[in-house]
Design a protein around this motif. Structure first.
Motif, PDB file in Angstrom:
ATOM      1  N   MET A 199       0.829  -1.194   0.000  1.00  0.00           N
ATOM      2  CA  MET A 199       0.000   0.000   0.000  1.00  0.00           C
ATOM      3  C   MET A 199       0.870   1.254   0.000  1.00  0.00           C
ATOM      4  N   ARG A 200       2.026   1.192   0.662  1.00  0.00           N
ATOM      5  CA  ARG A 200       2.919   2.350   0.669  1.00  0.00           C
ATOM      6  C   ARG A 200       3.324   2.715  -0.752  1.00  0.00           C
ATOM      7  N   THR A 201       3.655   1.704  -1.544  1.00  0.00           N
ATOM      8  CA  THR A 201       4.076   1.945  -2.919  1.00  0.00           C
ATOM      9  C   THR A 201       2.946   2.552  -3.732  1.00  0.00           C
ATOM     10  N   LEU A 202       1.738   2.041  -3.573  1.00  0.00           N
ATOM     11  CA  LEU A 202       0.595   2.584  -4.304  1.00  0.00           C
ATOM     12  C   LEU A 202       0.276   4.003  -3.851  1.00  0.00           C
ATOM     13  N   ALA A 203       0.400   4.266  -2.553  1.00  0.00           N
ATOM     14  CA  ALA A 203       0.093   5.594  -2.026  1.00  0.00           C
ATOM     15  C   ALA A 203       1.133   6.622  -2.462  1.00  0.00           C
ATOM     16  N   GLN A 204       2.386   6.207  -2.636  1.00  0.00           N
ATOM     17  CA  GLN A 204       3.424   7.153  -3.020  1.00  0.00           C
ATOM     18  C   GLN A 204       3.577   7.293  -4.525  1.00  0.00           C
ATOM     19  N   ALA A 205       2.985   6.408  -5.294  1.00  0.00           N
ATOM     20  CA  ALA A 205       3.023   6.533  -6.748  1.00  0.00           C
ATOM     21  C   ALA A 205       2.134   7.701  -7.171  1.00  0.00           C
ATOM     22  N   VAL A 252       0.560  -8.715 -10.295  1.00  0.00           N
ATOM     23  CA  VAL A 252       0.504  -7.309  -9.883  1.00  0.00           C
ATOM     24  C   VAL A 252       1.812  -6.920  -9.203  1.00  0.00           C
ATOM     25  N   LEU A 253       2.336  -7.789  -8.347  1.00  0.00           N
ATOM     26  CA  LEU A 253       3.593  -7.497  -7.664  1.00  0.00           C
ATOM     27  C   LEU A 253       4.733  -7.321  -8.665  1.00  0.00           C
ATOM     28  N   ASN A 254       4.812  -8.192  -9.676  1.00  0.00           N
ATOM     29  CA  ASN A 254       5.903  -8.139 -10.653  1.00  0.00           C
ATOM     30  C   ASN A 254       5.736  -7.039 -11.689  1.00  0.00           C
ATOM     31  N   ASP A 255       4.521  -6.885 -12.214  1.00  0.00           N
ATOM     32  CA  ASP A 255       4.310  -5.968 -13.335  1.00  0.00           C
ATOM     33  C   ASP A 255       4.019  -4.535 -12.919  1.00  0.00           C
ATOM     34  N   VAL A 256       3.474  -4.341 -11.733  1.00  0.00           N
ATOM     35  CA  VAL A 256       3.077  -2.991 -11.315  1.00  0.00           C
ATOM     36  C   VAL A 256       3.916  -2.501 -10.144  1.00  0.00           C
ATOM     37  N   LEU A 257       3.913  -3.239  -9.051  1.00  0.00           N
ATOM     38  CA  LEU A 257       4.564  -2.745  -7.841  1.00  0.00           C
ATOM     39  C   LEU A 257       6.090  -2.747  -7.918  1.00  0.00           C
ATOM     40  N   ALA A 258       6.696  -3.752  -8.503  1.00  0.00           N
ATOM     41  CA  ALA A 258       8.161  -3.804  -8.574  1.00  0.00           C
ATOM     42  C   ALA A 258       8.736  -2.612  -9.337  1.00  0.00           C
ATOM     43  N   PRO A 259       8.214  -2.265 -10.526  1.00  0.00           N
ATOM     44  CA  PRO A 259       8.745  -1.076 -11.215  1.00  0.00           C
ATOM     45  C   PRO A 259       8.508   0.217 -10.431  1.00  0.00           C
ATOM     46  N   LEU A 260       7.356   0.325  -9.784  1.00  0.00           N
ATOM     47  CA  LEU A 260       7.089   1.525  -8.980  1.00  0.00           C
ATOM     48  C   LEU A 260       8.058   1.612  -7.804  1.00  0.00           C
ATOM     49  N   GLU A 261       8.323   0.487  -7.145  1.00  0.00           N
ATOM     50  CA  GLU A 261       9.263   0.483  -6.016  1.00  0.00           C
ATOM     51  C   GLU A 261      10.670   0.862  -6.461  1.00  0.00           C
ATOM     52  N   ARG A 262      11.097   0.359  -7.628  1.00  0.00           N
ATOM     53  CA  ARG A 262      12.433   0.714  -8.133  1.00  0.00           C
ATOM     54  C   ARG A 262      12.515   2.210  -8.413  1.00  0.00           C
ATOM     55  N   GLY A 263      11.491   2.764  -9.017  1.00  0.00           N
ATOM     56  CA  GLY A 263      11.469   4.198  -9.293  1.00  0.00           C
ATOM     57  C   GLY A 263      11.474   5.023  -8.021  1.00  0.00           C
ATOM     58  N   GLN A 264      10.704   4.598  -7.037  1.00  0.00           N
ATOM     59  CA  GLN A 264      10.652   5.324  -5.768  1.00  0.00           C
ATOM     60  C   GLN A 264      11.983   5.210  -5.028  1.00  0.00           C
ATOM     61  N   ALA A 265      12.631   4.052  -5.082  1.00  0.00           N
ATOM     62  CA  ALA A 265      13.931   3.873  -4.420  1.00  0.00           C
ATOM     63  C   ALA A 265      14.976   4.769  -5.067  1.00  0.00           C
TER      64      ALA A 265
END
Length: 143
Positions: free
Chosen positions: A1-7, A105-118
């Motif tokens: 949820m943190r990743t979705l909220a910060q995207a 969803v974890l691989n296609d959506v959240l992983a790229p968002l997490e890499r960008g946020q990191a």
């Protein structure tokens, strides 16, 4: 949820648009904006105090059809008043609730968002470290 909220809402909308055969989304609640009280603690563990208010937007949606085995419910709270952001965050939360789609969803959506946020966080941390002042050294220079 943190990743979705910060995207950003745009990132989530693009990810939803790229989703093959997206399910139908039905609003259960919101999206609606409101205020929450932000509280702090003295010394990180002492007495609580009210720090101030923050604007948040919440949404709860039901997803059905498409690749889903059964209807799922997703909900999200995001800072600010971006209704679209809360809507898409809740939709992806609903997809995460489906056992068959969770890994996708974890691989296609959240992983790229997490890499960008990191990456963004690393830049901000480097900027903050560059302004660090060693007060012990400053004090010794004036002795």
């Amino acid at each position: 949820m943190r990743t979705l909220a910060q995207a950003s809402a745009r990132q989530l909308a693009d990810a939803w648009g790229a989703w093959e055969a997206p399910p139908e989304i039905e609003a259960i609640r919101g999206p609606e904006a409101g205020l929450v009280m932000v509280r702090g603690r003295v010394g990180a563990g002492g007495d609580r105090f009210n720090l101030g208010e923050a604007t948040v937007t919440r949404a709860t949606v039901r997803l059905h059809g498409g690749p889903l085995a059964a209807a799922t419910v997703g909900s999200a709270y995001v800072l600010g008043t971006d209704f679209e952001h809360a809507w898409f965050a809740a939709a992806f939360d609903g997809l995460l609730a489906d056992e068959k789609l969770r890994a996708q969803v974890l691989n296609d959506v959240l992983a790229p968002l997490e890499r960008g946020q990191a990456s963004h966080d690393d830049v901000r941390h480097a900027e903050a470290r560059s302004t660090k002042v060693d007060f012990f050294t400053v004090a010794r220079e004036h002795v």
